[in-house]
Motif scaffolding. Sequence first.
Motif, PDB file in Angstrom:
ATOM      1  N   LEU A 103       0.874  -1.082  -0.184  1.00 12.50           N
ATOM      2  CA  LEU A 103       0.021   0.174   0.128  1.00 12.50           C
ATOM      3  C   LEU A 103       0.808   1.204  -0.103  1.00 12.50           C
ATOM      4  CD1 LEU A 103      -2.507  -1.133   2.884  1.00 12.50           C
ATOM      5  CD2 LEU A 103      -3.095  -0.860   0.505  1.00 12.50           C
ATOM      6  N   THR A 104       0.309   2.458  -0.558  1.00 11.77           N
ATOM      7  CA  THR A 104       0.843   3.499  -0.374  1.00 11.77           C
ATOM      8  C   THR A 104       0.891   4.237   1.019  1.00 11.77           C
ATOM      9  OG1 THR A 104      -0.923   4.940  -1.262  1.00 11.77           O
ATOM     10  CG2 THR A 104       0.912   4.055  -2.959  1.00 11.77           C
ATOM     11  N   HIS A 105      -0.208   4.048   1.673  1.00  8.68           N
ATOM     12  CA  HIS A 105      -0.760   4.449   3.053  1.00  8.68           C
ATOM     13  C   HIS A 105      -1.251   3.796   3.723  1.00  8.68           C
ATOM     14  CE1 HIS A 105      -3.618   6.393   0.265  1.00  8.68           C
ATOM     15  NE2 HIS A 105      -4.513   6.040   1.283  1.00  8.68           N
ATOM     16  N   LEU A 106      -1.486   3.878   5.076  1.00  3.83           N
ATOM     17  CA  LEU A 106      -2.318   2.840   5.861  1.00  3.83           C
ATOM     18  C   LEU A 106      -3.523   3.808   6.410  1.00  3.83           C
ATOM     19  CD1 LEU A 106       0.256   1.718   8.449  1.00  3.83           C
ATOM     20  CD2 LEU A 106      -0.769   0.504   6.574  1.00  3.83           C
ATOM     21  N   GLY A 107      -3.671   4.912   6.124  1.00  4.70           N
ATOM     22  CA  GLY A 107      -4.867   5.780   6.318  1.00  4.70           C
ATOM     23  C   GLY A 107      -4.546   7.114   6.180  1.00  4.70           C
ATOM     24  N   HIS A 108      -5.458   8.163   6.663  1.00  4.31           N
ATOM     25  CA  HIS A 108      -5.167   9.591   6.722  1.00  4.31           C
ATOM     26  C   HIS A 108      -5.730  10.004   7.967  1.00  4.31           C
ATOM     27  CE1 HIS A 108      -4.792   9.242   2.465  1.00  4.31           C
ATOM     28  NE2 HIS A 108      -4.502  10.445   2.399  1.00  4.31           N
ATOM     29  N   ILE A 109      -4.994  11.138   8.434  1.00  5.98           N
ATOM     30  CA  ILE A 109      -5.589  11.916   9.612  1.00  5.98           C
ATOM     31  C   ILE A 109      -6.377  13.180   9.129  1.00  5.98           C
ATOM     32  CG2 ILE A 109      -4.707  13.132  11.762  1.00  5.98           C
ATOM     33  CD1 ILE A 109      -4.323   9.977  11.767  1.00  5.98           C
ATOM     34  N   VAL A 110      -7.454  13.261   9.373  1.00  2.00           N
ATOM     35  CA  VAL A 110      -8.417  14.565   8.872  1.00  2.00           C
ATOM     36  C   VAL A 110      -8.944  15.183  10.044  1.00  2.00           C
ATOM     37  CG1 VAL A 110      -9.946  15.130   7.169  1.00  2.00           C
ATOM     38  CG2 VAL A 110      -8.697  12.916   6.887  1.00  2.00           C
ATOM     39  N   GLU A 111      -8.868  16.300  10.003  1.00  5.17           N
ATOM     40  CA  GLU A 111      -9.735  17.181  11.028  1.00  5.17           C
ATOM     41  C   GLU A 111     -11.484  16.840  10.686  1.00  5.17           C
ATOM     42  OE1 GLU A 111      -8.105  21.399  10.994  1.00  5.17           O
ATOM     43  OE2 GLU A 111      -7.095  20.269   9.586  1.00  5.17           O
ATOM     44  N   ASN A 112     -12.066  16.525  11.946  1.00  2.47           N
ATOM     45  CA  ASN A 112     -13.658  16.370  11.783  1.00  2.47           C
ATOM     46  C   ASN A 112     -14.262  17.413  11.074  1.00  2.47           C
ATOM     47  OD1 ASN A 112     -12.934  14.123  13.121  1.00  2.47           O
ATOM     48  ND2 ASN A 112     -14.296  14.494  14.767  1.00  2.47           N
ATOM     49  N   ASP A 113     -13.693  18.816  11.309  1.00  4.65           N
ATOM     50  CA  ASP A 113     -14.413  19.860  10.563  1.00  4.65           C
ATOM     51  C   ASP A 113     -14.182  19.832   8.942  1.00  4.65           C
ATOM     52  OD1 ASP A 113     -15.478  21.063  12.935  1.00  4.65           O
ATOM     53  OD2 ASP A 113     -14.038  22.397  13.041  1.00  4.65           O
ATOM     54  N   VAL A 114     -13.025  19.293   8.599  1.00  3.36           N
ATOM     55  CA  VAL A 114     -12.917  19.357   7.230  1.00  3.36           C
ATOM     56  C   VAL A 114     -13.732  18.160   6.522  1.00  3.36           C
ATOM     57  CG1 VAL A 114     -11.157  18.419   5.507  1.00  3.36           C
ATOM     58  CG2 VAL A 114     -10.454  19.832   7.068  1.00  3.36           C
ATOM     59  N   ILE A 115     -13.870  16.854   7.391  1.00  3.56           N
ATOM     60  CA  ILE A 115     -14.888  15.865   6.918  1.00  3.56           C
ATOM     61  C   ILE A 115     -16.361  16.560   6.516  1.00  3.56           C
ATOM     62  CG2 ILE A 115     -15.982  13.880   7.335  1.00  3.56           C
ATOM     63  CD1 ILE A 115     -13.580  13.024   8.909  1.00  3.56           C
ATOM     64  N   ARG A 116     -16.591  17.345   7.554  1.00  7.18           N
ATOM     65  CA  ARG A 116     -18.010  17.877   7.606  1.00  7.18           C
ATOM     66  C   ARG A 116     -18.142  18.815   6.525  1.00  7.18           C
ATOM     67  NH1 ARG A 116     -20.009  20.394  12.783  1.00  7.18           N
ATOM     68  NH2 ARG A 116     -22.155  20.306  11.563  1.00  7.18           N
ATOM     69  N   HIS A 117     -17.233  19.632   6.567  1.00  8.16           N
ATOM     70  CA  HIS A 117     -17.270  20.696   5.403  1.00  8.16           C
ATOM     71  C   HIS A 117     -17.472  20.347   3.930  1.00  8.16           C
ATOM     72  CE1 HIS A 117     -16.802  24.529   3.353  1.00  8.16           C
ATOM     73  NE2 HIS A 117     -15.828  24.081   2.705  1.00  8.16           N
ATOM     74  N   ALA A 118     -16.601  19.244   3.645  1.00  4.64           N
ATOM     75  CA  ALA A 118     -16.485  18.527   2.355  1.00  4.64           C
ATOM     76  C   ALA A 118     -18.041  17.897   1.955  1.00  4.64           C
ATOM     77  CB  ALA A 118     -15.563  17.474   2.280  1.00  4.64           C
ATOM     78  N   LEU A 119     -18.513  17.348   3.015  1.00  6.78           N
ATOM     79  CA  LEU A 119     -19.795  16.593   2.906  1.00  6.78           C
ATOM     80  C   LEU A 119     -20.766  17.721   2.657  1.00  6.78           C
ATOM     81  CD1 LEU A 119     -19.394  13.934   5.781  1.00  6.78           C
ATOM     82  CD2 LEU A 119     -19.686  13.503   3.334  1.00  6.78           C
ATOM     83  N   LEU A 120     -20.884  18.741   3.431  1.00  8.63           N
ATOM     84  CA  LEU A 120     -21.777  19.842   3.488  1.00  8.63           C
ATOM     85  C   LEU A 120     -21.709  20.655   1.859  1.00  8.63           C
ATOM     86  CD1 LEU A 120     -21.711  21.670   6.933  1.00  8.63           C
ATOM     87  CD2 LEU A 120     -23.640  20.619   5.760  1.00  8.63           C
ATOM     88  N   ALA A 121     -20.562  20.663   1.400  1.00  9.80           N
ATOM     89  CA  ALA A 121     -20.478  21.358   0.180  1.00  9.80           C
ATOM     90  C   ALA A 121     -21.037  20.483  -0.932  1.00  9.80           C
ATOM     91  CB  ALA A 121     -18.958  21.812   0.024  1.00  9.80           C
ATOM     92  N   ALA A 122     -21.043  19.182  -0.760  1.00  8.90           N
ATOM     93  CA  ALA A 122     -21.681  18.414  -1.751  1.00  8.90           C
ATOM     94  C   ALA A 122     -23.116  18.125  -1.674  1.00  8.90           C
ATOM     95  CB  ALA A 122     -20.986  16.860  -1.467  1.00  8.90           C
ATOM     96  N   LEU A 123     -23.628  18.094  -0.683  1.00  4.30           N
ATOM     97  CA  LEU A 123     -24.999  18.167  -0.062  1.00  4.30           C
ATOM     98  C   LEU A 123     -25.675  19.447  -0.773  1.00  4.30           C
ATOM     99  CD1 LEU A 123     -25.080  16.630   3.208  1.00  4.30           C
ATOM    100  CD2 LEU A 123     -26.113  15.732   1.275  1.00  4.30           C
ATOM    101  N   ASP A 124     -25.016  20.607  -0.633  1.00  6.02           N
ATOM    102  CA  ASP A 124     -25.433  21.974  -1.133  1.00  6.02           C
ATOM    103  C   ASP A 124     -25.986  21.720  -2.558  1.00  6.02           C
ATOM    104  OD1 ASP A 124     -25.352  23.122   1.207  1.00  6.02           O
ATOM    105  OD2 ASP A 124     -23.493  23.986   0.848  1.00  6.02           O
TER     106      ASP A 124
END
Length: 396
Positions: A103-124
Amino acid sequence: MKQSQVCIVGAGCIGLTLALGLVKQGISVVVIDGAPRLSAPNSKAAEFSLRVSALSLASQALFMQLGVWQAMVDLRAQPYTTMDVRDKDSFGKIEFVAQEQDLTHLGHIVENDVIRHALLAALDEQPLATVLFDSPYQQIHQSDSDVFLTLKDGTPIIAKLLVACDGANSAIRQQYKMPITFWDYDHHAIVATIKTQLPHHNVARQVFLPDGPLAFLPLPEANTHSIVWSTSPMRAQALLAMDDSEFNKALMAEFDGQCGLCEVVSARQSFPLKMRYARKWLDNRVILMGDAAHTIHPLAGLGMNLGLKDAAYLLELLASASTSSAQGEFAPHKLLRQYERGRKADAQTHIAMMQGLKELFEGQHPLKKLIRGIGLNLVDNLSPLKQLFADKALGQ
């Protein structure tokens, strides 16, 4: 009046993920949340959010399927290629390396606010989605086929299914008297952002201390980490009371200086850790999901991923039902029972695993220390056993 097939209470990461997955299947959704809308994060801002998640490859795949993963990466997401886990009071150590898994990586560390913002932008951008902030509900009633909500401003909402994503202290779970099993981990988690003398080299590190684990999670800046320090309530209170200089010294000492000198560059926050497991996840047309259904110790970083698996499984069941039958009841009771059974079993497994790890790595009993040291090194040197642990960490 607002009418939809699904109403989701709670616009956190899990609720918004489910909402986006539903509208991608052509299912209309209303999401309500009593809090204000999240402000857009600035990818160039100096400060990172204090709450972050270690997203597994399975969670990344879900977000890629929903078309929001690249938006998260464009905002801020830090891949980690190695997991280094060790016990401070013994010789035990285990290391997972992405390259060993091809694998190239095992996972990602992501801020919860970043996750929510990306989802909200898509839902808009989705006409089948309505997301209402500053909109607490006042009443919920249900019939055999519908759920009726009244918002505090008087707006009525009618849906075929209500999904409670309203957090660990879920008011919906309490209203419908869904019993829970719970216990106090007797730990408080301290979170903060730390700069270190040495770069993190994309390594997620965790050391088990006698009174709880301390994790250093890599952030997008080479010398910056998010820490999660789980410790006794009394020790947590003492650590919060320290000035920055004292805290930095305590942090570096407990981490054995793995990353050199430490400097806390944010506020420090603390919250209690409790295990909660809902023994009932379904009441006619109302289901629980995410923290409303289960909370576990963060020592393996699985909490967010477990909630995302809830959402993914319900989406899978609904997609399968829609392809097998063009007509019929939306989300029939049999399907909801299948969701409840499947996800309860997985949650039980993870809760038991976290409790076992917590108890094994807690304390300074000589026999425990010997078992920990032998066990970690044994796993690290036995490929099949190590692969089993790696699969769990990857979300498989």
